[in-house]
Design an enzyme around this catalytic site. Sequence first.
Site: not given
Ligand code: MRU
Length: 322
Positions: A46-47, A80, A186, A227, A238
């Site tokens: 999550g970002a 990442r 997720q 992100d 995502k």
């Molecule tokens: O690969 P992830 O689980 O880190 O991807 C997360 C997402 O795409 C979320 O939608 C994004 O980070 C926003 S979290 C507030």
Amino acid sequence: MLSPFELKGDIFSILDQRELPFEERWIDCSRAGQVVDAIKTLAVRGAPAIGIAAAFGLSLEAVRGMDALDSAAEELVRARPTAVNLSWAVERVLKKVRDKDPSDLLLSTRAEAYAIWEEEKEANIAMAELGESLFNSNIQYTILTHCNTGTLATGGIGTALGIIRKLHSSGKLKEVFVDETRPLLQGARLTAYELMKDDIPCTLITDSMAGFLMRQSMVDAVIVGADRIANNLDVANKIGTYSLAVLANAHNIPFYVAVPMSTFDEDTKTGDGIPLEERDPGEVLGFGGRQVAPEVNVYNPAFDVTPKALITAIITETRIFI
Ligand code: MRU
């Protein structure tokens, strides 16, 4: 209360999200390299959460001096590529402590990491209030969401999930449809877990069911996180987000994106310039730890880009971009 991480003395502990919802196992980190691994393997994800984790990860190297901080910073930022919150948080900590006396590095890196986390929590609350104002008082809405944008992804009440929580507490929420979010689930593992813990009515669907629900008028709005947002307001999130936005547009359903301002990247002009992470083929070949496909060629982009034209509004802690 649920939290994706905590600092216990000199140990930064990360809740291993790969094990959820069945086990709450903690990874104790004493070096930044362990935080890098946790970010790469999605033990923390999550970002906003990876930005906060990286800031605390840096603090673990502070006793080794500024050079150690600089090299840990490089490794953390490379963990990442898509979420800009990661480099944003690391650069913010470095900038704050660069000219400090070496004996102050530990306290100042920690203080900045805590400040980033605190601000994230406050931003979540502010965007939940702004987001809720977009919904009428005398209606109960059915919201569809994708991936996980809650406490596990932010350390606060969440971005998209924070708005959903606020709609629930103000009586404006009927139900949430939770996309399972292939390939790493997720939505199924984390969002369903968070919503059930809070007794928020939710129903799990597979990603491919969204259009079918929309066609039957079963979805009033889509709310997702992001992100990275480019200067022209194209949004990386995502994988599967773009398909949802196209579907929402085709069915005249509002499509909202909720983010803290730290997710905006002024240096990237359009969505075409956003680096999109490609992950291990094994994530697609298998399911629940078991391989289900033959050793076929796999394409596994972890994120996609939704053009601004498909987005009804971007909700932040300070304003709504329409
Ligand atoms: O690969 P992830 O689980 O880190 O991807 C997360 C997402 O795409 C979320 O939608 C994004 O980070 C926003 S979290 C507030």
